[in-house]
Design a protein around this motif. Structure first.
Motif, PDB file in Angstrom:
ATOM      1  N   PRO A 120      -5.610  21.646   4.654  1.00 32.05           N
ATOM      2  CA  PRO A 120      -6.441  20.277   4.839  1.00 32.05           C
ATOM      3  C   PRO A 120      -7.102  20.467   6.218  1.00 32.05           C
ATOM      4  CG  PRO A 120      -4.171  19.398   4.900  1.00 32.05           C
ATOM      5  CD  PRO A 120      -4.164  20.947   4.410  1.00 32.05           C
ATOM      6  N   ARG A 150      -8.696  22.781   7.352  1.00 32.02           N
ATOM      7  CA  ARG A 150     -10.096  23.469   7.239  1.00 32.02           C
ATOM      8  C   ARG A 150     -11.390  22.493   6.602  1.00 32.02           C
ATOM      9  NH1 ARG A 150     -11.005  27.279   2.291  1.00 32.02           N
ATOM     10  NH2 ARG A 150     -11.224  25.594   0.697  1.00 32.02           N
ATOM     11  N   PHE A 151     -10.863  21.279   6.245  1.00 27.69           N
ATOM     12  CA  PHE A 151     -11.961  20.295   5.940  1.00 27.69           C
ATOM     13  C   PHE A 151     -12.379  19.090   6.999  1.00 27.69           C
ATOM     14  CE2 PHE A 151      -9.747  21.895   2.124  1.00 27.69           C
ATOM     15  CZ  PHE A 151     -10.956  22.122   1.329  1.00 27.69           C
ATOM     16  N   ASP A 152     -13.438  19.121   7.338  1.00 32.04           N
ATOM     17  CA  ASP A 152     -13.842  17.993   8.390  1.00 32.04           C
ATOM     18  C   ASP A 152     -14.588  16.809   7.624  1.00 32.04           C
ATOM     19  OD1 ASP A 152     -14.853  16.591  10.485  1.00 32.04           O
ATOM     20  OD2 ASP A 152     -16.190  18.038  11.095  1.00 32.04           O
ATOM     21  N   CYS A 153     -13.782  15.784   7.386  1.00 35.65           N
ATOM     22  CA  CYS A 153     -14.686  14.838   6.808  1.00 35.65           C
ATOM     23  C   CYS A 153     -15.762  14.449   7.372  1.00 35.65           C
ATOM     24  CB  CYS A 153     -13.712  13.445   6.746  1.00 35.65           C
ATOM     25  SG  CYS A 153     -12.161  13.868   5.611  1.00 35.65           S
ATOM     26  N   CYS A 176     -18.909  15.964   6.048  1.00 30.32           N
ATOM     27  CA  CYS A 176     -18.814  16.302   4.843  1.00 30.32           C
ATOM     28  C   CYS A 176     -19.342  14.851   4.129  1.00 30.32           C
ATOM     29  CB  CYS A 176     -17.507  16.500   4.045  1.00 30.32           C
ATOM     30  SG  CYS A 176     -17.376  16.678   2.266  1.00 30.32           S
ATOM     31  N   CYS A 180     -16.856  12.518  -0.842  1.00 28.23           N
ATOM     32  CA  CYS A 180     -15.967  11.697  -1.569  1.00 28.23           C
ATOM     33  C   CYS A 180     -16.601  10.289  -1.367  1.00 28.23           C
ATOM     34  CB  CYS A 180     -14.664  11.578  -0.979  1.00 28.23           C
ATOM     35  SG  CYS A 180     -14.540  11.174   0.716  1.00 28.23           S
ATOM     36  N   PRO A 230      -8.233  15.047   3.042  1.00 24.20           N
ATOM     37  CA  PRO A 230      -9.174  16.395   2.936  1.00 24.20           C
ATOM     38  C   PRO A 230      -8.402  17.623   2.391  1.00 24.20           C
ATOM     39  CG  PRO A 230      -8.639  15.310   5.127  1.00 24.20           C
ATOM     40  CD  PRO A 230      -7.844  14.542   4.294  1.00 24.20           C
ATOM     41  N   GLY A 231      -9.126  18.049   1.304  1.00 24.06           N
ATOM     42  CA  GLY A 231      -8.384  19.230   0.703  1.00 24.06           C
ATOM     43  C   GLY A 231      -7.691  18.888  -0.659  1.00 24.06           C
ATOM     44  N   CYS A 270     -11.049  15.135  -3.351  1.00 25.41           N
ATOM     45  CA  CYS A 270     -12.026  15.930  -2.161  1.00 25.41           C
ATOM     46  C   CYS A 270     -12.609  16.919  -2.799  1.00 25.41           C
ATOM     47  CB  CYS A 270     -10.803  16.109  -0.928  1.00 25.41           C
ATOM     48  SG  CYS A 270     -12.015  17.360   0.319  1.00 25.41           S
ATOM     49  N   LEU A 271     -11.905  18.078  -3.368  1.00 22.32           N
ATOM     50  CA  LEU A 271     -12.351  19.199  -3.894  1.00 22.32           C
ATOM     51  C   LEU A 271     -13.474  18.970  -4.980  1.00 22.32           C
ATOM     52  CD1 LEU A 271      -9.377  21.437  -3.768  1.00 22.32           C
ATOM     53  CD2 LEU A 271     -11.312  21.402  -2.157  1.00 22.32           C
ATOM     54  N   ARG A 309     -16.637  17.614  -3.377  1.00 20.43           N
ATOM     55  CA  ARG A 309     -17.506  18.653  -2.604  1.00 20.43           C
ATOM     56  C   ARG A 309     -18.007  19.791  -3.481  1.00 20.43           C
ATOM     57  NH1 ARG A 309     -16.348  19.644   2.585  1.00 20.43           N
ATOM     58  NH2 ARG A 309     -16.460  21.973   2.351  1.00 20.43           N
TER      59      ARG A 309
END
Length: 100
Positions: free
Chosen positions: A6, A8-11, A14, A17, A85-86, A90-91, A94
């Protein structure tokens, strides 16, 4: 255990969601006091959740995939707290936006 990191994901770069489905930012387990703190102009006409334009929550600021923020982050609905995140949601969001 998930193999997705998680971190590696920057909300804030992004926002997918919050722009995935007008059905998603709904109210569920909030208390009346919590709901009363959400600005009325951000609440859907039927009072079921956050107001959305198309599939985008009206509390989201910025551009999806570049830089975003929740305008009511500390007051956001409980369902918004659960998306992490992740995670699967989320996925899915994305992917719908074409974000890796």
């Amino acid at each position: 255990m998930s193999s997705i990191d998680p971190g590696r994901f920057d909300c804030q770069s992004c926002g997918a969601c919050c722009s995935y489905s007008a059905e998603w930012p709904r109210f569920s387990t909030e208390t009346d006091e919590e709901l009363d703190r959400i600005p009325p102009e951000l609440v859907a006409a039927d009072l079921s959740g956050m107001r959305c334009e198309n599939d985008r929550c009206c509390a989201l600021t910025g551009k999806v995939g570049e830089g975003t923020a929740c305008g009511i982050y500390l007051l956001r609905p409980h369902v918004c707290h659960t998306c992490q995140p992740g995670d699967e949601e989320c996925l899915m969001a994305r992917a719908a936006w074409g974000l890796a």
